[in-house]
Design an enzyme around this catalytic site. Sequence first.
Site, mmCIF file in Angstrom:
data_model
loop_
_atom_site.group_PDB
_atom_site.id
_atom_site.type_symbol
_atom_site.label_atom_id
_atom_site.label_comp_id
_atom_site.label_asym_id
_atom_site.label_seq_id
_atom_site.Cartn_x
_atom_site.Cartn_y
_atom_site.Cartn_z
ATOM 1 C CB CYS A 21 -15.342 4.852 -13.190
ATOM 2 S SG CYS A 21 -14.364 6.316 -12.802
ATOM 3 C CG PHE A 73 0.903 -0.532 8.868
ATOM 4 C CD1 PHE A 73 1.527 -1.464 8.047
ATOM 5 C CD2 PHE A 73 0.157 -0.994 9.942
ATOM 6 C CE1 PHE A 73 1.402 -2.826 8.297
ATOM 7 C CE2 PHE A 73 0.037 -2.359 10.211
ATOM 8 C CZ PHE A 73 0.670 -3.273 9.388
ATOM 9 C CG ASN A 112 -1.522 11.322 5.826
ATOM 10 O OD1 ASN A 112 -1.513 12.467 5.388
ATOM 11 N ND2 ASN A 112 -2.638 10.620 5.933
ATOM 12 C CD GLU A 123 5.811 2.122 6.160
ATOM 13 O OE1 GLU A 123 5.961 1.294 5.245
ATOM 14 O OE2 GLU A 123 4.687 2.468 6.593
ATOM 15 C CG ASP A 132 -3.388 4.269 7.185
ATOM 16 O OD1 ASP A 132 -4.249 3.601 6.582
ATOM 17 O OD2 ASP A 132 -2.829 5.262 6.683
ATOM 18 C CB CYS A 189 -7.336 0.758 1.792
ATOM 19 S SG CYS A 189 -5.900 -0.328 1.932
#
Length: 475
Positions: free
Chosen positions: A91, A307, A312, A328, A384, A431
């Site tokens: 963290c 992707f 999901n 994918e 994604d 991301c």
Amino acid sequence: MNPEPGAPDLPEGWLHVDSLDIEAQGIARRPDGKVVFIDGALTGELVSAQVHRRKNHWEAATLTAVHRPSSQRVRPRCPHFGLHQGACGGCKMQHLDPSAQVAVKQRVLEDNLWHLGKVRPGLILRPIEGPAWHYRYRARLSVRYVVKKDEVLVGFHERKSRYVADMRECPVLPAHVSALLPPLRALVHGLDARETCPQIELACGDAVTALVLRHLEPLSPRDVQALRGFAAAHGVQWWLQPKGPDTVHLLDEGGPELAYALPEFGITMPFRPTDFTQVNPHINRVLVGRALRLLDAQRSERVIDWFCGLGNFTLPIATRAGRVLGVEGSAALVERARQNFERNQALAPAGRALAATEFAARNLFDMTAAQLVRDGTADRWLVDPPREGAFALVKALAAIHQARIGADEAEPLPHGAEVWQPPRRIVYVSCNPATLARDAGLLVHQAGYRCTAAGVVNMFPHTAHVESMAVFDLA
């Protein structure tokens, strides 16, 4: 006391922290203008720091004293977090209030979109937030037997080090997994193979806690029995990985299935512990729901999920759209996505069958305009990608637009592009804000889109990881 950077009446050596970077380092300036990056300092604080690296235009330092703390400074929950020797490096932001962490990440997203892509979203979406603790259902725990101390360490690496932190608990892991750290240390210490087990990978489903033991030599019968005894005592499911990821297998067949549910869509997703799934299932459910509301697919429309992974997003999209294509790069993931679709289709209640859905395995980092046309027109896209982004895909889309408007040096239209149409809307889940910004710049400035909305998703509280979402509409 004047708190402005470089103010002459600050005591010698004190620094005023102007802002925070994405690595949670405070940013200050010396009177001569040199930038100082300070580990542990927060925006607005007056601090002293020890410099450990000097360059011509900047310095790197570590906080030594806080003379005026930020109102957003909080006491870290984990005893292993901090700047001390041996501190865990998992963290970076436990000393910063969680709501302030989200604000930092939102600023990083907006700064990246503007400075890297020259894009300003029409709307800033409300951040998606969830539990700040016990959220991490996926983790890769390092294991090390320290011969000199005759002790086993299990956990994340120390801050800025290759050594494994001496961890007894971890409040970002599920509570029952955090409680397993001391028993896991004792278990590995008792194995014959304790010196050749470098890693334990964690994958929690809704009802199963899977642990993947990486072992570099065959396990003895005594070791296998020890693993079985641990599983029975602690309610975990052991998987073994003797070599690469494709060698992962259950220690003992049978037992409950590793899976997670998306209740809003009536979808259940079985997965293997080494498959990519989102780290934070609480946020993932909200993320999928928002993505599909923004996508706004209709029963008359075709949607492509680029992707797609295990499906999901693909399977929830199939509860809304008319036709779906999931693409994918991994053939193994495509096969599991297809199996997940068939399973959920078979279990769908009468009148709620999933839309006709196809899957394809393709290298999306080598996408071309010709392949894009061959994949057919879709009304909407969901994208994604991994951290590398979707540059080739977006570049192919831009190439077709540039050819249609007769731009200088545009490539010729590929065969069939005369009737092919670009998607009216793209929902991009990212991301990595830097690669999102790069791709957004292409979409807006070369492919004919507007960025109508963007916002952050706090998938990884207390870390520097920035998950985000952006919407692009055909201009």
